[in-house]
Design a protein around this motif. Structure first.
Motif, PDB file in Angstrom:
ATOM      1  N   GLY A 143       0.743  -1.144   0.093  1.00 49.58           N
ATOM      2  CA  GLY A 143      -0.107   0.060   0.169  1.00 49.58           C
ATOM      3  C   GLY A 143       0.562   1.346  -0.176  1.00 49.58           C
ATOM      4  N   LEU A 144       1.744   1.394   0.895  1.00 56.64           N
ATOM      5  CA  LEU A 144       2.713   2.739   0.689  1.00 56.64           C
ATOM      6  C   LEU A 144       3.471   2.639  -0.466  1.00 56.64           C
ATOM      7  N   SER A 145       4.084   1.652  -0.756  1.00 62.48           N
ATOM      8  CA  SER A 145       4.795   1.751  -2.047  1.00 62.48           C
ATOM      9  C   SER A 145       3.988   2.136  -3.277  1.00 62.48           C
ATOM     10  N   ASN A 146       2.779   1.549  -3.168  1.00 61.88           N
ATOM     11  CA  ASN A 146       1.902   1.865  -4.315  1.00 61.88           C
ATOM     12  C   ASN A 146       1.380   3.458  -4.295  1.00 61.88           C
ATOM     13  N   THR A 147       1.403   4.155  -3.189  1.00 57.60           N
ATOM     14  CA  THR A 147       0.880   5.247  -2.961  1.00 57.60           C
ATOM     15  C   THR A 147       2.230   6.431  -3.453  1.00 57.60           C
ATOM     16  N   ALA A 148       3.299   6.122  -2.894  1.00 55.82           N
ATOM     17  CA  ALA A 148       4.424   6.857  -3.331  1.00 55.82           C
ATOM     18  C   ALA A 148       4.732   6.849  -4.671  1.00 55.82           C
ATOM     19  N   ARG A 149       4.645   5.675  -5.433  1.00 55.04           N
ATOM     20  CA  ARG A 149       4.783   5.608  -6.969  1.00 55.04           C
ATOM     21  C   ARG A 149       3.790   6.423  -7.557  1.00 55.04           C
ATOM     22  N   ALA A 150       2.676   6.296  -6.975  1.00 53.67           N
ATOM     23  CA  ALA A 150       1.449   7.106  -7.832  1.00 53.67           C
ATOM     24  C   ALA A 150       1.724   8.627  -7.649  1.00 53.67           C
ATOM     25  N   GLY A 151       2.216   9.172  -6.324  1.00 53.98           N
ATOM     26  CA  GLY A 151       2.443  10.318  -6.389  1.00 53.98           C
ATOM     27  C   GLY A 151       3.451  10.843  -7.314  1.00 53.98           C
ATOM     28  N   LEU A 152       4.606   9.774  -7.439  1.00 50.93           N
ATOM     29  CA  LEU A 152       5.685  10.474  -8.361  1.00 50.93           C
ATOM     30  C   LEU A 152       5.046  10.510  -9.859  1.00 50.93           C
ATOM     31  N   THR A 153       4.133   9.478  -9.879  1.00 53.20           N
ATOM     32  CA  THR A 153       3.603   9.666 -11.436  1.00 53.20           C
ATOM     33  C   THR A 153       2.776  10.878 -11.680  1.00 53.20           C
ATOM     34  N   GLY A 154       2.042  11.329 -10.578  1.00 50.31           N
ATOM     35  CA  GLY A 154       1.270  12.644 -10.829  1.00 50.31           C
ATOM     36  C   GLY A 154       2.103  13.714 -10.987  1.00 50.31           C
ATOM     37  N   PHE A 155       3.262  13.688 -10.181  1.00 50.70           N
ATOM     38  CA  PHE A 155       4.222  15.070 -10.327  1.00 50.70           C
ATOM     39  C   PHE A 155       4.702  14.986 -11.897  1.00 50.70           C
ATOM     40  N   VAL A 156       5.285  13.514 -12.205  1.00 51.10           N
ATOM     41  CA  VAL A 156       5.689  13.669 -13.633  1.00 51.10           C
ATOM     42  C   VAL A 156       4.640  14.083 -14.857  1.00 51.10           C
ATOM     43  N   ALA A 157       3.311  13.687 -14.436  1.00 54.75           N
ATOM     44  CA  ALA A 157       2.298  14.043 -15.482  1.00 54.75           C
ATOM     45  C   ALA A 157       2.233  15.601 -15.635  1.00 54.75           C
ATOM     46  N   GLY A 158       2.284  16.195 -14.792  1.00 56.54           N
ATOM     47  CA  GLY A 158       2.281  17.681 -14.823  1.00 56.54           C
ATOM     48  C   GLY A 158       3.773  18.389 -15.169  1.00 56.54           C
ATOM     49  N   THR A 159       4.669  17.891 -14.460  1.00 51.11           N
ATOM     50  CA  THR A 159       5.940  18.499 -14.708  1.00 51.11           C
ATOM     51  C   THR A 159       6.541  18.303 -16.283  1.00 51.11           C
ATOM     52  N   ALA A 160       6.217  16.987 -16.622  1.00 49.18           N
ATOM     53  CA  ALA A 160       6.782  16.615 -18.169  1.00 49.18           C
ATOM     54  C   ALA A 160       6.205  17.543 -19.196  1.00 49.18           C
ATOM     55  N   ARG A 161       4.730  17.913 -19.095  1.00 49.06           N
ATOM     56  CA  ARG A 161       4.189  18.741 -19.870  1.00 49.06           C
ATOM     57  C   ARG A 161       4.678  20.213 -19.941  1.00 49.06           C
TER      58      ARG A 161
END
Length: 147
Positions: A39-57
């Protein structure tokens, strides 16, 4: 999650100033299909994914490309350790434990470090400049997702 975000925040200004850069985060297929016991690993990885989604663009116009690689099981020491845990808990041979896991992968085998490296190298190359903010599964088809 926090370390890769801090690292990106540290290097992105220089990359943007130079007009070129590549960042590839290695996360997990759990971004698309969470692993119940992590659960915690899933959460952290999803947070990184969200950061990348915005920042990459935000940085793509400056020639800086950010993507995520989402590996499944690859033939590494970690895979062997996981298989050995099954050997110990279920009394199987190492070959039996591995065969059982391989049967869950549509490609019917573990990925190789060379395949993983080649995919990462491509994402870091000049040829991947139009792949922005994506989550690339490299899992032999293990995660059954349409998007």
């Amino acid at each position: 999650m926090l370390t890769p975000i801090a690292l990106m925040q540290a290097v992105l200004p220089g990359m943007m100033a130079r007009g070129w850069g590549r960042v590839v985060n290695i996360t997990s297929g759990s971004v698309k299909s969470p692993i119940p016991q992590l659960g915690l690993s899933n959460t952290a990885r999803a947070g990184l994914t969200g950061f990348v989604a915005g920042t990459a663009r935000q940085v793509a116009a400056q020639g800086v490309i950010i993507n995520n690689l989402l590996p499944g099981i690859h033939d590494t020491d970690r895979a062997t350790a996981l298989d050995l845990a099954v050997v110990k808990s279920e009394g199987l041979s190492l070959d039996e434990a591995r065969a059982r896991r391989e049967a869950t992968i549509p490609a019917r085998r573990y990925g190789t470090p060379a395949e993983f490296g080649a995919t990462c190298a491509f994402l870091c190359s000049q040829h991947a400049g139009f792949i922005v903010g994506q989550n690339i599964l490299i899992d032999g088809g293990a995660i059954a997702a349409t998007i």
